[in-house]
Write a protein that holds these residues in place. Structure first.
Motif, PDB file in Angstrom:
ATOM      1  N   LEU A  45      43.897  50.460  42.924  1.00 15.90           N
ATOM      2  CA  LEU A  45      42.474  50.332  42.656  1.00 15.90           C
ATOM      3  C   LEU A  45      41.916  49.144  43.431  1.00 15.90           C
ATOM      4  O   LEU A  45      42.636  48.354  44.025  1.00 15.90           O
ATOM      5  N   GLY A  46      40.595  49.007  43.376  1.00 13.29           N
ATOM      6  CA  GLY A  46      39.964  47.817  43.913  1.00 13.29           C
ATOM      7  C   GLY A  46      39.811  47.813  45.421  1.00 13.29           C
ATOM      8  O   GLY A  46      39.996  48.819  46.099  1.00 13.29           O
ATOM      9  N   ASP A  74      50.118  45.316  38.291  1.00  9.86           N
ATOM     10  CA  ASP A  74      50.526  46.715  38.430  1.00  9.86           C
ATOM     11  C   ASP A  74      49.339  47.642  38.661  1.00  9.86           C
ATOM     12  O   ASP A  74      49.524  48.821  38.962  1.00  9.86           O
ATOM     13  N   TRP A  75      48.144  47.130  38.503  1.00  6.86           N
ATOM     14  CA  TRP A  75      46.941  47.910  38.779  1.00  6.86           C
ATOM     15  C   TRP A  75      46.403  47.625  40.181  1.00  6.86           C
ATOM     16  O   TRP A  75      45.808  48.496  40.815  1.00  6.86           O
ATOM     17  N   PHE A  76      46.583  46.411  40.633  1.00 10.45           N
ATOM     18  CA  PHE A  76      46.051  45.978  41.928  1.00 10.45           C
ATOM     19  C   PHE A  76      47.178  45.346  42.747  1.00 10.45           C
ATOM     20  O   PHE A  76      47.166  44.146  43.020  1.00 10.45           O
ATOM     21  N   PRO A  77      48.177  46.141  43.144  1.00  9.48           N
ATOM     22  CA  PRO A  77      49.307  45.567  43.880  1.00  9.48           C
ATOM     23  C   PRO A  77      48.925  45.246  45.320  1.00  9.48           C
ATOM     24  O   PRO A  77      48.000  45.815  45.889  1.00  9.48           O
ATOM     25  N   GLY A  78      49.647  44.293  45.878  1.00 10.73           N
ATOM     26  CA  GLY A  78      49.479  44.005  47.297  1.00 10.73           C
ATOM     27  C   GLY A  78      48.370  43.042  47.636  1.00 10.73           C
ATOM     28  O   GLY A  78      48.168  42.729  48.810  1.00 10.73           O
ATOM     29  N   LEU A  79      47.641  42.548  46.632  1.00 11.81           N
ATOM     30  CA  LEU A  79      46.574  41.588  46.924  1.00 11.81           C
ATOM     31  C   LEU A  79      47.167  40.211  47.220  1.00 11.81           C
ATOM     32  O   LEU A  79      48.182  39.816  46.642  1.00 11.81           O
ATOM     33  N   GLY A 139      36.828  36.345  52.231  1.00 14.12           N
ATOM     34  CA  GLY A 139      36.624  37.694  52.733  1.00 14.12           C
ATOM     35  C   GLY A 139      36.845  38.775  51.704  1.00 14.12           C
ATOM     36  O   GLY A 139      36.861  38.524  50.497  1.00 14.12           O
ATOM     37  N   PRO A 140      37.007  40.023  52.146  1.00 16.35           N
ATOM     38  CA  PRO A 140      37.096  41.170  51.247  1.00 16.35           C
ATOM     39  C   PRO A 140      38.200  41.019  50.212  1.00 16.35           C
ATOM     40  O   PRO A 140      39.239  40.388  50.465  1.00 16.35           O
ATOM     41  N   GLY A 141      37.981  41.626  49.065  1.00 19.70           N
ATOM     42  CA  GLY A 141      39.001  41.567  48.030  1.00 19.70           C
ATOM     43  C   GLY A 141      38.473  41.994  46.683  1.00 19.70           C
ATOM     44  O   GLY A 141      37.376  42.561  46.555  1.00 19.70           O
ATOM     45  N   THR A 142      39.254  41.713  45.659  1.00 16.81           N
ATOM     46  CA  THR A 142      38.946  42.101  44.280  1.00 16.81           C
ATOM     47  C   THR A 142      38.958  40.858  43.404  1.00 16.81           C
ATOM     48  O   THR A 142      39.941  40.107  43.406  1.00 16.81           O
ATOM     49  N   ALA A 143      37.871  40.641  42.669  1.00 13.64           N
ATOM     50  CA  ALA A 143      37.806  39.536  41.716  1.00 13.64           C
ATOM     51  C   ALA A 143      38.383  40.021  40.397  1.00 13.64           C
ATOM     52  O   ALA A 143      37.980  41.070  39.878  1.00 13.64           O
ATOM     53  N   ILE A 144      39.328  39.265  39.851  1.00 10.36           N
ATOM     54  CA  ILE A 144      40.044  39.666  38.647  1.00 10.36           C
ATOM     55  C   ILE A 144      39.878  38.574  37.597  1.00 10.36           C
ATOM     56  O   ILE A 144      40.228  37.416  37.840  1.00 10.36           O
ATOM     57  N   GLY A 145      39.354  38.930  36.429  1.00 12.71           N
ATOM     58  CA  GLY A 145      39.133  37.940  35.383  1.00 12.71           C
ATOM     59  C   GLY A 145      39.684  38.396  34.050  1.00 12.71           C
ATOM     60  O   GLY A 145      39.461  39.534  33.629  1.00 12.71           O
ATOM     61  N   LEU A 146      40.413  37.519  33.380  1.00 19.54           N
ATOM     62  CA  LEU A 146      40.936  37.783  32.051  1.00 19.54           C
ATOM     63  C   LEU A 146      40.156  36.981  31.022  1.00 19.54           C
ATOM     64  O   LEU A 146      40.003  35.760  31.169  1.00 19.54           O
ATOM     65  N   SER A 147      39.619  37.649  30.016  1.00 23.18           N
ATOM     66  CA  SER A 147      38.927  37.010  28.910  1.00 23.18           C
ATOM     67  C   SER A 147      37.768  36.148  29.419  1.00 23.18           C
ATOM     68  O   SER A 147      36.824  36.649  29.999  1.00 23.18           O
ATOM     69  N   GLU A 148      37.853  34.832  29.242  1.00 22.57           N
ATOM     70  CA  GLU A 148      36.773  33.960  29.703  1.00 22.57           C
ATOM     71  C   GLU A 148      36.551  34.091  31.206  1.00 22.57           C
ATOM     72  O   GLU A 148      35.420  33.957  31.690  1.00 22.57           O
ATOM     73  N   GLY A 149      37.607  34.382  31.931  1.00 20.50           N
ATOM     74  CA  GLY A 149      37.456  34.617  33.361  1.00 20.50           C
ATOM     75  C   GLY A 149      36.579  35.817  33.648  1.00 20.50           C
ATOM     76  O   GLY A 149      35.842  35.842  34.649  1.00 20.50           O
ATOM     77  N   ALA A 166      24.862  38.575  49.893  1.00 19.03           N
ATOM     78  CA  ALA A 166      26.040  39.055  49.172  1.00 19.03           C
ATOM     79  C   ALA A 166      26.902  39.944  50.076  1.00 19.03           C
ATOM     80  O   ALA A 166      26.396  40.616  50.979  1.00 19.03           O
ATOM     81  N   PRO A 167      28.206  39.967  49.835  1.00 19.99           N
ATOM     82  CA  PRO A 167      29.071  40.850  50.634  1.00 19.99           C
ATOM     83  C   PRO A 167      28.661  42.313  50.460  1.00 19.99           C
ATOM     84  O   PRO A 167      28.137  42.700  49.413  1.00 19.99           O
ATOM     85  N   PRO A 168      28.906  43.161  51.443  1.00 25.80           N
ATOM     86  CA  PRO A 168      28.614  44.592  51.312  1.00 25.80           C
ATOM     87  C   PRO A 168      29.412  45.204  50.156  1.00 25.80           C
ATOM     88  O   PRO A 168      30.488  44.703  49.805  1.00 25.80           O
ATOM     89  N   PRO A 169      28.907  46.278  49.570  1.00 29.56           N
ATOM     90  CA  PRO A 169      29.584  46.889  48.421  1.00 29.56           C
ATOM     91  C   PRO A 169      31.024  47.316  48.681  1.00 29.56           C
ATOM     92  O   PRO A 169      31.836  47.333  47.757  1.00 29.56           O
ATOM     93  N   ASP A 170      31.349  47.656  49.937  1.00 28.99           N
ATOM     94  CA  ASP A 170      32.713  48.101  50.219  1.00 28.99           C
ATOM     95  C   ASP A 170      33.667  46.938  50.483  1.00 28.99           C
ATOM     96  O   ASP A 170      34.841  47.150  50.792  1.00 28.99           O
ATOM     97  N   GLN A 171      33.166  45.712  50.342  1.00 30.75           N
ATOM     98  CA  GLN A 171      33.983  44.537  50.620  1.00 30.75           C
ATOM     99  C   GLN A 171      34.406  43.770  49.360  1.00 30.75           C
ATOM    100  O   GLN A 171      35.104  42.766  49.455  1.00 30.75           O
ATOM    101  N   LEU A 172      33.983  44.271  48.180  1.00 31.20           N
ATOM    102  CA  LEU A 172      34.248  43.508  46.967  1.00 31.20           C
ATOM    103  C   LEU A 172      34.232  44.440  45.762  1.00 31.20           C
ATOM    104  O   LEU A 172      33.461  45.408  45.722  1.00 31.20           O
ATOM    105  N   SER A 173      35.093  44.182  44.809  1.00 32.79           N
ATOM    106  CA  SER A 173      35.063  44.885  43.532  1.00 32.79           C
ATOM    107  C   SER A 173      35.497  43.914  42.437  1.00 32.79           C
ATOM    108  O   SER A 173      35.997  42.813  42.724  1.00 32.79           O
ATOM    109  N   PHE A 174      35.297  44.330  41.189  1.00 33.25           N
ATOM    110  CA  PHE A 174      35.530  43.441  40.050  1.00 33.25           C
ATOM    111  C   PHE A 174      36.416  44.130  39.016  1.00 33.25           C
ATOM    112  O   PHE A 174      36.208  45.308  38.698  1.00 33.25           O
ATOM    113  N   ALA A 175      37.387  43.385  38.493  1.00 32.23           N
ATOM    114  CA  ALA A 175      38.279  43.899  37.461  1.00 32.23           C
ATOM    115  C   ALA A 175      38.271  42.937  36.280  1.00 32.23           C
ATOM    116  O   ALA A 175      38.581  41.753  36.436  1.00 32.23           O
TER     117      ALA A 175
END
Length: 377
Positions: A45-46, A74-79, A139-149, A166-175
């Motif tokens: 994903l992401g 295990d959801w976002f491997p390889g980052l 640069g491009p990637g996925t922002a990952i936050g747990l609880s308060e994050g 802001a980065p283009p929509p295909d350059q960023l996602s949020f988990a």
């Protein structure tokens, strides 16, 4: 309304105060890196690239950095994981100091207690620009936050929603894992049900944000019955409330270490907003009700645990309107594929503290680490 606010304040202190938060192989130079996959073999994903990771509240005895680096692995491997720093203040923030002037001095003798440390609201205000700066530099990637994050991620989505830089929509996602202000496909968080948009949660110094039409794909990971992210929408059901409060201890942090094999297909829902961005919710069941799960750790046989689930779950589920229609109701207890919070958390705890994998050993290892590694004043 007064009783409702008292309940909100008290429950926030109990739930947030007890919440904790948050190795990738190197390919040979002459070989291309393998294409990462999730544990079930499906594509990750992401957005590929950096993993901008933020944990939850700094809590004594929690292997904070280890949790952050493993959140969603295990959801976002390889980052290429990068920890984004922010205060991660605990729920008490300045609240206890306001109620009991002078109690904050205990921080002098016991650094890390956070009795008069930064509040959640202050932490989000500082974390949002830190994350935006990291994204623009990395640069491009996925922002990952747990609880308060995840609260920081919500604020960043709001700030970037109509930012021309802001980065283009295909350059960023949020988990978001265990998002305390989640409005997800199967329900809502404790805070969004207890306080209106614009209202301030006094124990957090945090103003409840309105929903945002983000241009970025978003993933919500919710542990079923977690009181932070999955509060009953019929709070007059006291058994559902009790189960949800225990669900904080069992699943709020542990949801970060789940994997795709643990989610039934009917527990995955995706919507598309007016800007074409997808929001996907994964409601992840534990193997037993939170009220029942502790008995597993006391050695009660699985057959008995399943009988207890069968007796209690109908009463608990009456606290959630999502369960009214059996044709659309998600699976919230799964004794076969549902996850064991202690088992999924053990690798992170053992990597940080050592010791055995059982829950009691994990607690004792964390406590021993806390005694031996007090933060400096």
């Amino acid at each position: 309304m007064g009783l409702k606010r008292v309940l909100a304040f008290a429950t926030a202190l109990i739930t947030f105060g007890g919440a904790g938060c948050f190795g990738f192989g190197i390919a040979a130079a002459d070989e291309p890196p393998p294409t990462p996959t999730q544990t079930d073999g499906s594509p990750p994903l992401g957005t590929p690239g950096r993993g901008y990771a933020l944990g939850g509240a700094h809590v004594l005895g929690i292997p904070y950095d280890e949790y952050i680096m493993r959140t969603g692995a295990d959801w976002f491997p390889g980052l290429d994981r990068q920890i984004v720093d922010y205060p991660a203040g605990q729920v008490q923030g300045h609240t206890l100091e306001r109620m009991f002037p002078g109690v904050g001095r205990l921080d002098d003798g016991f650094p890390g207690l956070g009795l008069d440390g930064p509040s959640v609201g202050e932490s989000v205000d500082e974390g949002a620009p830190n994350l935006i700066e990291a994204i623009r530099a990395g640069g491009p990637g996925t922002a990952i936050g747990l609880s308060e994050g995840a609260m920081v991620l919500n604020e960043v989505q709001a700030r970037l929603a109509y930012d021309p830089a802001a980065p283009p929509p295909d350059q960023l996602s949020f988990a978001m894992y265990g998002d305390p202000v989640a409005r997800h496909a199967f329900g809502e968080s404790f805070l969004t049900q207890m306080f209106p948009v614009g209202g301030v949660a006094p124990s957090l110094d945090y103003r409840i944000p309105p929903p945002v039409e983000s241009q970025y794909d978003t993933y919500h990971f919710v542990s079923a019955y977690d009181s932070i992210a999955d509060w009953p929408d019929r709070p007059d059901n006291w058994l559902a409330l009790a189960n949800a409060v225990v669900g904080l201890a069992t699943g709020h942090t542990a949801v970060a270490f789940t994997d795709p094999s643990m989610v039934p297909p009917q527990n995955i829902r995706t919507s598309v907003n007016s800007r074409g961005a997808k929001t996907t919710t994964y409601l992840i069941p534990e193997e037993h009700l939170p009220l029942v799960l502790p008995f597993k750790y006391l050695g009660v046989p699985k057959e008995t645990l399943m009988k207890l689930d069968a007796i209690l779950q109908p009463y608990v589920d009456r606290g959630y309107s999502r369960s009214d229609d059996p044709l659309t109701a998600p699976i919230t207890v799964d004794p076969v594929n549902g996850y064991d919070p202690a088992a999924v958390t053990a690798p992170a705890t053992q990597a940080a503290f050592g010791g055995a994998a059982d829950p009691i050993s994990q607690l004792m290892s964390g406590f021993q680490y806390m005694l031996n590694n007090q933060p400096q004043p």
